[in-house]
Each structure stands twice: as C-alpha cells, then as structure tokens.
Design an enzyme around this catalytic site. Structure first.
Site, PDB file in Angstrom:
ATOM      1  N   GLY A  46       0.844  -1.194   0.000  1.00  0.00           N
ATOM      2  CA  GLY A  46       0.000   0.000   0.000  1.00  0.00           C
ATOM      3  C   GLY A  46       0.873   1.235   0.000  1.00  0.00           C
ATOM      4  O   GLY A  46       2.009   1.193   0.487  1.00  0.00           O
ATOM      5  N   GLN A  51       3.294   9.860   1.173  1.00  0.00           N
ATOM      6  CA  GLN A  51       4.555   9.114   1.319  1.00  0.00           C
ATOM      7  C   GLN A  51       5.529   9.422   0.177  1.00  0.00           C
ATOM      8  O   GLN A  51       6.697   9.051   0.243  1.00  0.00           O
ATOM      9  CB  GLN A  51       4.291   7.607   1.349  1.00  0.00           C
ATOM     10  CG  GLN A  51       3.533   7.171   2.597  1.00  0.00           C
ATOM     11  CD  GLN A  51       3.353   5.674   2.595  1.00  0.00           C
ATOM     12  OE1 GLN A  51       2.362   5.166   2.083  1.00  0.00           O
ATOM     13  NE2 GLN A  51       4.314   4.946   3.134  1.00  0.00           N
ATOM     14  N   CYS A  94       5.590  -0.457   6.908  1.00  0.00           N
ATOM     15  CA  CYS A  94       5.271   0.719   6.115  1.00  0.00           C
ATOM     16  C   CYS A  94       6.517   1.138   5.349  1.00  0.00           C
ATOM     17  O   CYS A  94       7.611   1.134   5.904  1.00  0.00           O
ATOM     18  CB  CYS A  94       4.837   1.842   7.063  1.00  0.00           C
ATOM     19  SG  CYS A  94       4.405   3.366   6.225  1.00  0.00           S
ATOM     20  N   GLU A 137      -3.736   2.922   5.232  1.00  0.00           N
ATOM     21  CA  GLU A 137      -3.541   3.942   4.193  1.00  0.00           C
ATOM     22  C   GLU A 137      -4.393   5.183   4.454  1.00  0.00           C
ATOM     23  O   GLU A 137      -3.940   6.309   4.236  1.00  0.00           O
ATOM     24  CB  GLU A 137      -3.830   3.365   2.803  1.00  0.00           C
ATOM     25  CG  GLU A 137      -2.928   2.202   2.388  1.00  0.00           C
ATOM     26  CD  GLU A 137      -1.445   2.471   2.560  1.00  0.00           C
ATOM     27  OE1 GLU A 137      -1.018   3.620   2.380  1.00  0.00           O
ATOM     28  OE2 GLU A 137      -0.716   1.515   2.903  1.00  0.00           O
ATOM     29  N   HIS A 140      -2.725   7.336   6.821  1.00  0.00           N
ATOM     30  CA  HIS A 140      -1.691   8.180   6.203  1.00  0.00           C
ATOM     31  C   HIS A 140      -2.296   9.501   5.728  1.00  0.00           C
ATOM     32  O   HIS A 140      -1.698  10.562   5.887  1.00  0.00           O
ATOM     33  CB  HIS A 140      -1.077   7.491   4.974  1.00  0.00           C
ATOM     34  CG  HIS A 140       0.074   6.581   5.288  1.00  0.00           C
ATOM     35  ND1 HIS A 140       1.213   7.008   5.913  1.00  0.00           N
ATOM     36  CD2 HIS A 140       0.264   5.265   5.024  1.00  0.00           C
ATOM     37  CE1 HIS A 140       2.058   5.985   6.030  1.00  0.00           C
ATOM     38  NE2 HIS A 140       1.506   4.910   5.503  1.00  0.00           N
TER      39      HIS A 140
END
Ligand code: NI
Length: 171
Positions: A46, A51, A94, A137, A140
C-alpha cells in the site's frame, strides 16, 4: 511511468492531513500509476500520496501475495463508511518506516467509499489484510503512521532504529 522518491519518518509530510482531490484528470491518473510502480518496486502492499510528498487524498493498494499476478486498487478520496466492533491484530510495516514491524489492533472489517481513476463512486468491503491495509492507508491521509498506534516508548524506539539505519545507509 516513473519512480517517485519515498519520504521516510519523521518527514513532516507524513504527519500532515492531505486535501481531497477536486478533479480526477490525467495528472491524477498518471500519479496513481507512478505510485503503483513505486510501491511494487519497493515491495509494498500500500502507498499513500503523502509518502511521496504529495498532499492529496490518493492511495494505491495491492495485497495479492503472488508475484506473478497483480490486483491493484486505486483509491481517490477514500472515506470509511463503517467498521466492525470486532478487532483483529496484524503485523504491519510501512515503506516510510523501513524494515520495522509491529502488531496493530484495528477493526477487523471495514467498508469504504471512494472515487476510482475515472471519477466514479465505488465501494469496497474488506476484512483481514485488506481491511488493515485500507485503514493503514487512510490513516496516512490523516497524517497518522502505524507506529502512532503504539506506546510512545515503542514508537520512539522504532523511530530511532529508522534514523540509525538511514545514517548507516548514507555512509
Ligand atoms: Ni504505510
């Protein structure tokens, strides 16, 4: 397609809430493809846009464990509609916290709504790894990392290990 460079914790982009995408256009489609390529290249399952330093609500996921087939999911502006009361713990990692893993307890099932790459509204109901991945996700997009679910002690220990690793890599 092109590879994007990954932001590593504690990069400030990882703790900012991302903004919704207003129009699904060619640039967004290209960005999603680049994010997928970057995720596959780094063996992730993911990736959220922050990111790679882009503060838009975009996520790509592929939890197929067979390296010969792929099942990419592209999510634009994903929203959680429902989560189960039942929890499940899964060992999470991650790409922004390289080589670190921790058991995280989250709702075992999640139901979400999102726009697909053509701007159409879609829904997914997931359990197991998919449910954990979707929630990881979406976290995030709200500036939260999986290590933020741990105690401050465990979180800081992991952050120190990541920094040490980066320093060694730079030498
Ligand atoms: Ni992540």
């Amino acid at each position: 397609m092109s590879l994007l460079s990954l932001r590593i914790a504690p990069d400030p982009c990882l703790s900012i809430t991302s903004r919704p995408v207003e129009e699904v256009d060619h640039n967004i489609q290209k960005l999603l493809d680049d994010m997928l390529e970057t995720m596959y290249e780094n063996n992730g399952c993911g990736l959220a846009a922050n990111q790679v330093g882009i503060l838009k609500r975009l996520v790509v996921i592929d939890i197929s464990d067979d390296s010969t087939s792929s099942n990419p999911i592209k999510l634009i502006n994903p929203e959680i509609l429902w989560v189960s009361e039942r929890k499940a713990s899964i060992s999470e990692g991650c790409l922004s916290v390289p080589d670190q893993y921790a058991e995280i307890s989250r709702p075992a099932e999640a139901h979400i709504r999102y726009l697909d790459e053509y701007g159409c509204s879609q829904e997914i109901k997931g359990d197991g790894l998919l449910a954990a991945c979707i929630q990881h996700e979406i976290d995030h997009l709200n500036g939260t990392l999986f290590i933020d679910h741990l105690s401050a002690l465990k979180r800081n220990l992991i952050l120190r290990k990541v920094q040490k690793q980066l320093k060694n890599r730079a030498l």
